[in-house]
Design an enzyme around this catalytic site. Structure first.
Site, PDB file in Angstrom:
ATOM      1  N   ASP A   1      -7.820   4.800  -3.127  1.00 15.64           N
ATOM      2  CA  ASP A   1      -7.136   6.316  -2.899  1.00 15.64           C
ATOM      3  C   ASP A   1      -5.517   5.321  -2.765  1.00 15.64           C
ATOM      4  OD1 ASP A   1      -7.206   5.040   0.064  1.00 15.64           O
ATOM      5  OD2 ASP A   1      -8.062   7.258  -0.001  1.00 15.64           O
TER       6      ASP A   1
ATOM      7  N   ASP B   1     -12.322   2.331  -2.947  1.00 13.00           N
ATOM      8  CA  ASP B   1     -12.136   3.343  -1.702  1.00 13.00           C
ATOM      9  C   ASP B   1     -13.785   4.573  -2.024  1.00 13.00           C
ATOM     10  OD1 ASP B   1     -10.590   2.330  -0.085  1.00 13.00           O
ATOM     11  OD2 ASP B   1      -9.047   2.656  -1.017  1.00 13.00           O
TER      12      ASP B   1
ATOM     13  N   GLU C   1      -5.249  -2.908   9.294  1.00  8.52           N
ATOM     14  CA  GLU C   1      -3.389  -2.488   8.587  1.00  8.52           C
ATOM     15  C   GLU C   1      -2.600  -1.486   9.459  1.00  8.52           C
ATOM     16  OE1 GLU C   1      -2.111   1.082   5.556  1.00  8.52           O
ATOM     17  OE2 GLU C   1      -3.894   0.428   5.936  1.00  8.52           O
TER      18      GLU C   1
END
Length: 291
Positions: free
Chosen positions: A66, A109, A207
């Site tokens: 996304d 996603d 992340e």
């Protein structure tokens, strides 16, 4: 008389190439790579052409992220991306792979708001991406998401989870900041990772997580392959946003990015260099790209 498909206009994709030397990437193949210590490579892709180039460069996994909201649509964040937009780009990438008989594993996603109401909503949204050509769906967050993951996996949809910095909820996190710092935050992140593995997630993006913590989580997840982005070299694999690693994004590259177009003669060479660097351990360099 010449073949009308031998020269297509506008630089579009060629006709299907000869049968690939690489076997199609699958969950068992990814598990085999993890078992023998070979790093998994992943890049984002949003269209047919770049997907075909990344596949030819040897990238094992393509993520239709996304992040397209920011790099393709010019949005300020990923939270404005719709399920319809995601399905469109997944279908475009899937077509590109089919056109060149590509072998990459394709993830899509689930965008913000497409899986938050209920497990049933998540199933409908995941089915839309699978219908478009995705092999696996990715969703963000821990805690409440574990039961959603279990619901999808039990119904035959492979799931990649995503912890640490979760861009869909960046405002709730206080901005684009490293996650998992401090004892309590680290314990929570580890607990969520284990819950997601137990629920059936077979991949996990980490992340902007401290490298030592990402390494510890990776070692605790034998059946869920961690894919790092700003999480150091101790994960089972790495992912970057394609525009970042090619040096063509609209802003300053994050700390964890390396511009692989530097010294490369083509996009395919840059992608091949990325694959090689991840495999041989030269990227990421924890002294430069991690916390």
């Amino acid at each position: 008389m010449s073949n009308p498909t031998s020269a297509t206009p506008y630089g579009t994709l060629p006709t299907a190439s000869p049968l690939p030397a690489r076997k199609p990437v699958s969950l068992p193949r990814l598990a085999e790579m993890r078992e023998r210590g070979e790093k998994i490579t992943m890049l984002t892709a949003y269209d047919a052409t770049f997907a075909a180039v990344a596949d030819a460069a040897g990238v094992e996994c393509l993520l239709v992220g996304d992040s397209l909201g920011m790099v393709c649509q010019g949005l300020a964040s990923t939270s404005g991306v719709t399920l319809e937009t995601m399905a469109y780009h997944v279908e475009s990438v899937a077509r590109g792979l089919r056109r060149v008989q590509g072998t990459a594993w394709l993830l899509g996603d689930l965008p913000f708001g497409s899986y938050h109401e209920s497990k049933e909503q998540a199933m409908r949204s995941a089915a839309a991406l699978v219908h478009a050509g995705a092999h696996m769906v990715k969703l963000e967050g821990g805690g409440w998401t574990a039961e959603t993951v279990r619901f999808l996996v039990e119904r035959g949809i492979p799931v990649c989870a995503h912890l640490g910095l979760t861009p869909q909820t960046v405002h709730a996190l206080g901005g684009y900041r490293v996650q998992g710092r401090g004892d309590q935050a680290a314990l929570t992140l580890k607990r969520h990772a284990l819950e997601l593995q137990d629920a059936g997630a077979t991949m996990l993006v980490l992340e902007m997580v401290p490298a030592a913590l990402a390494t510890e989580i990776t070692q605790q997840l034998p059946h869920c392959h961690t894919i790092g982005i700003g999480a150091g070299k101790g994960t089972a694999g790495q992912v970057l946003v394609m525009h970042d690693m090619l040096g063509v994004n609209l802003g300053k590259n994050p700390k964890f990015v390396r511009n692989f177009m530097d010294g490369a003669g083509s996009v395919r060479e840059a992608m091949s260099n990325y694959v090689r660097a991840v495999k041989d351990g030269s990227f990421p360099d924890d002294s430069l790209h991690a916390w």
